[in-house]
Design an enzyme around this catalytic site. Structure first.
Site, PDB file in Angstrom:
ATOM      1  N   GLU A  62       0.849  -1.189   0.000  1.00 11.76           N
ATOM      2  CA  GLU A  62       0.000   0.000   0.000  1.00 11.76           C
ATOM      3  C   GLU A  62       0.884   1.238   0.000  1.00 11.76           C
ATOM      4  OE1 GLU A  62      -3.281   0.048  -0.266  1.00 11.76           O
ATOM      5  OE2 GLU A  62      -3.593  -2.107  -0.023  1.00 11.76           O
ATOM      6  N   HIS A 100      -4.341  -2.520  -7.772  1.00 14.01           N
ATOM      7  CA  HIS A 100      -5.689  -2.960  -7.421  1.00 14.01           C
ATOM      8  C   HIS A 100      -6.650  -2.740  -8.580  1.00 14.01           C
ATOM      9  CE1 HIS A 100      -4.641  -2.533  -2.934  1.00 14.01           C
ATOM     10  NE2 HIS A 100      -4.700  -3.812  -3.235  1.00 14.01           N
TER      11      HIS A 100
END
Length: 186
Positions: A62, A100
């Site tokens: 992330e 993603h």
């Protein structure tokens, strides 16, 4: 999230049911939150190259960026270092490095249009945009077939699939499907 601190808190909160192996702050600070051998809950429902359950077969990284500004140099440098090491340890090729938005078109839009995929591709850390031939006919069915062959196998509406491919390979492109959208898929 509004900050790396807020993301860190959320990623470590059991009731949130979300986690990642790594978090990289805008200033380049690196946190390892889950051991690479363990499953993290960063991807959710999606598919890449015809395989679902991305959480069980990926390393989640992330990045502290809301997507509305460029990714900071210290953050990109640390990302490159982490990617290189993860790719070597797990024998992952550049085609296995995805965002993603690649594995869940329409549901996820990160890392977003400001992420420098071309930089990673130049360093061998992500697949480059293709230089494919142009289609005889520009239509949604032909585009979907080419996108699926490139790895975009998650269920998605035509518009969401086009947006996901553009986020990765043509972030400034707008409007209806065009021949250039085919070419980047190789």
């Amino acid at each position: 999230m509004k900050s790396a601190g807020a993301a860190l808190q959320r990623l470590c909160e059991p009731q949130a049911e979300v986690s990642a192996h790594y978090l990289i702050g805008g200033d380049g600070t690196l946190w390892q939150l889950v051991e690479e051998e363990a499953r993290a809950w960063h991807a959710g429902v999606g598919s890449w190259m015809g395989r679902g359950d991305v959480n069980s077969r990926s390393i989640g990284i992330e990045l502290d960026n809301r997507g509305d500004h460029p990714f900071a140099e210290p953050q990109m440098a640390v990302l490159e270092r982490v990617l290189r090491a993860v790719m070597e340890r797990w024998r992952i090729g550049p085609g296995g490095v995805i965002g993603h938005s690649d594995m869940a078109p329409g549901r996820k839009c990160d890392p977003g249009p400001r992420f420098d995929w071309a930089r990673l591709a130049r360093r061998g850390l992500a697949a480059p945009a293709g230089r494919g031939d142009l289609p005889g006919t520009v239509c949604a069915e032909a585009f979907r077939a080419r996108a699926q062959a490139a790895g975009y196998t998650a269920e998605a509406a035509d518009e969401a699939l086009l947006e996901a491919v553009r986020l990765r390979h043509r972030p400034g492109a707008r409007g209806p499907l065009e021949a250039a959208d085919f070419a980047v898929l190789g």
